[in-house]
Design an enzyme around this catalytic site. Sequence first.
Site, PDB file in Angstrom:
ATOM      1  N   ASP A 118      -6.970  -3.153   3.042  1.00  0.00           N
ATOM      2  CA  ASP A 118      -6.714  -3.876   3.185  1.00  0.00           C
ATOM      3  C   ASP A 118      -6.944  -5.327   3.441  1.00  0.00           C
ATOM      4  OD1 ASP A 118      -4.733  -1.798   1.887  1.00  0.00           O
ATOM      5  OD2 ASP A 118      -4.368  -0.886   3.846  1.00  0.00           O
TER       6      ASP A 118
ATOM      7  N   ASP B 281       1.206  -1.649  -0.429  1.00  0.00           N
ATOM      8  CA  ASP B 281       0.148   0.213   0.085  1.00  0.00           C
ATOM      9  C   ASP B 281       0.760   1.328  -0.049  1.00  0.00           C
ATOM     10  OD1 ASP B 281      -2.344   1.550   0.407  1.00  0.00           O
ATOM     11  OD2 ASP B 281      -2.501   1.428   2.194  1.00  0.00           O
TER      12      ASP B 281
ATOM     13  N   ASP C  12      -1.708  -0.878   5.964  1.00  0.00           N
ATOM     14  CA  ASP C  12      -2.434  -0.482   7.711  1.00  0.00           C
ATOM     15  C   ASP C  12      -3.621  -1.058   8.319  1.00  0.00           C
ATOM     16  OD1 ASP C  12      -2.579   1.847   5.872  1.00  0.00           O
ATOM     17  OD2 ASP C  12      -1.950   2.900   6.959  1.00  0.00           O
TER      18      ASP C  12
END
Length: 856
Positions: free
Chosen positions: A586, A317, A582
């Site tokens: 996700d 990410d 996080d």
Amino acid sequence: MAETTNPDRCGLSSAAAAARLAADGPNELPKTGRRSVWRIAVEVLREPMLALLLAGGTAYLLLGDLTEALILLGFATFSVVVTVVQEARTEHVLEALRDLSAPRALVIRDGIRLHVPGREVVKGDLIVLEQGDRIAADALLIESGDLQADESLLTGESLPVGKQVAAGDANGAHRPGGDGQPYVYSGSLVTRGSGIARVLATGPRSEIGRIGQSLATLDTEAPRLRRETTRIVTWCAAGGTAVALLVVLLYGLLRGGWIEAVLAGIAIGMSMLPEEFPVVLTVFLAMGAWRIGKVGVLTRRAAAIETLGSATVLCTDKTGTLTENRMSLAELWLPSGETLAIGAAIATPAAWHRLIETAALASAAQPSDPMEIALHEARTAIPAITSPDGTLAHAYALRPELLAMSNIWEHGASLIMATKGAPEAIADLCQLTPPDRAAMTAAVEAMAGRGIRVLAVATATPPDSAWRESQFDYDYALTGLVGLADPLRASVPAAVGECRSAGIRIVMITGDYAATARSIAKQAGIADGEVLTGIALDALDDAALADRLEAVTVFARIMPEQKLRIVQAYKALGEIVAMTGDGVNDAPSLKAAHIGVAMGKRGTDVAREAAAIVLLDDDFGSIVESVRLGRRIYDNIRKAMAFIFAVHVPIAGLALLPLFFGLPLLFGPIHIALLEMVIDPVCALVFEAERDEDDIMARPPRDPNEPLFSIGMIAWSVVQGGMAFIMLSTVFLVETWSGMADAELRALIFFALIAELIALILVNRSFGASLGEALSRHNAALRYVVLAIAAITALILFLPSAQILLKFGSIAWTDMALAAGLGVVLLVVLEGAKPLVGRLLAGRSGLVAANGMGHA
């Protein structure tokens, strides 16, 4: 509590709210129950490898072999304790990471505003939203005062999005992200303004709840090493049992002594039962979890560390993972055309101070918006800007029809108006000429291409305190442009570089815009490649997506279910996929990946629960250490497995050899048990503590399809064990035919076997061919094991009772020298043969490193 008089804003009655709470259930996600120590222990005991250890120990106990039974049960107990302690520690840390108090919500019921626990919010409730609130449920905005929300946990976008009041019922399809929506979402944060919203969905029916439900449909990846080890142990145990039964039958039928036949069968079975395999895997992974925990990485599933060492693709990410998830001043532009890039330490010429100061004055005095916080921090960081703010006399808020805001400050008798907003809005306020507008637009586009968010800044001088109705009613002068960006974490470029040198492909998956994602990827050092947006991804079927994956390095404007699809597409191509993240968005992909890596500080509970590894310090660089340790664990497991295969060849061979020549048994169960007391700690301690190979992060990941027990590794182990057996059997047969007494011969071969066992330890310590390194390579555990072996040998030599128990005769010092010499010769021969054997195995099997032999 405050009473509301507007009949449309009275909310539900208390009775209706209670009825809906009973019907729909509490507004919370199903939680994974915390595991107690006893539950963890039961789960560990159900593992097939530990069950095999316990079953083997129990079987030997029933057979009356207390020593071997206690050894097996002792190691099983140790493995259980280490694993239970590690997993219990993990549960405690995860519990500490949870919020200490449940969120609360301000709702309107019976016309009265009251605070209730977030879990008691129901559909139809009116929730009052203020700056700083965590939104308790998905809701439709019916009243708004310049409300903005941070939805990064759901979308990955680092900036808040503006909200506007719904036009009618607004019941159409909607998703988080994007300005101008009337919907607010559970888990997002109000960063500006206030409002009232009607709850549309709670608990598992909310957007965050649907993500949680998708997690329940995903199965975590079963550890490949565990499957392989269980299979090879089963095969070896079955083979050993068959051979042991055959020995009992042949011995009993040919020699007639059935009690001796049973003892011979037990000795053969013990020599061939590979109980060390599960010990190695369990202890190595548990100790690996402990080692990596010392550098701030929490392992929720220990096997994931080893799997991370074999990762071929790392999907990361952007927001909060590669970047710091905060805005900072990045670039400035003046109407004269001058630009200034801002580094980590702000050091700006005086000509730029007015632009920074005006931008800060146009922001809220107590900012919560990330961009306004960054502007205030930039102003504070420049000591030369010392002019006071004055008194805030009036403010114009951001409006959908004019994306600009202004603050009017009173300095004594003078008034100063500071304005900032979208560049096109400020251009309209300043009534820029076409050439000036074109120059500003070019500067905006240049910054946007580098992933920078741009605000324009202007000033005006109000003629008096009779405030105008609209911001358009003042005369403005353009001050300049301020560019802000979510800065890259300092440790990321080096970590990405190490991953690339280790053959791991880095792919960014983000909900942010393509230009921003491309810029961050370039700063991070991610390899150049194509950018694929979420809209383009939706247009691809699975086959077309698979064709594009090789060229794409950045996925932008991606929704949660698309992240999951990307991970699954890489897995379908045979890649070993690690996924970092996080946010709540996700979590599905974290769970679906072979290895999910969550951030501990910024990460959500949902992400941490879904991941296999949690970075407690949120340091992306810790991933590199995890990869390094994973590769070290795998290398050391292969070294230990090669040693186990090798050492069992001479032991089994010497147990069988007397049967073929009609000689008395050489070793009984007590001798095999004593040898296992040496072999087990060597496997569990010495090889686990071996340090990294020199090229551990300079070689590509191993082939995902490469078996742990490769033909090359087994062949090399058989070569080692075969050489040891040939040397020992030669001495055994020569000394037998020369008339040496059985007791003395048994002692000679036993001590020679110990010497060759030490030689096999040294040979398998490193994949290299250096004899000097085999002897000098630092390993404290090895020193302790060698000292323990020396102490046991001395006790046997000098204690008559020990010699009687083992049926040893007195042995001459010349025979002891012969035994030691056999070990030295085996060490020299095998170390010299390493390069040749490595080339032969590589040439025949195509494996460059059959047992890491290609490292020689």
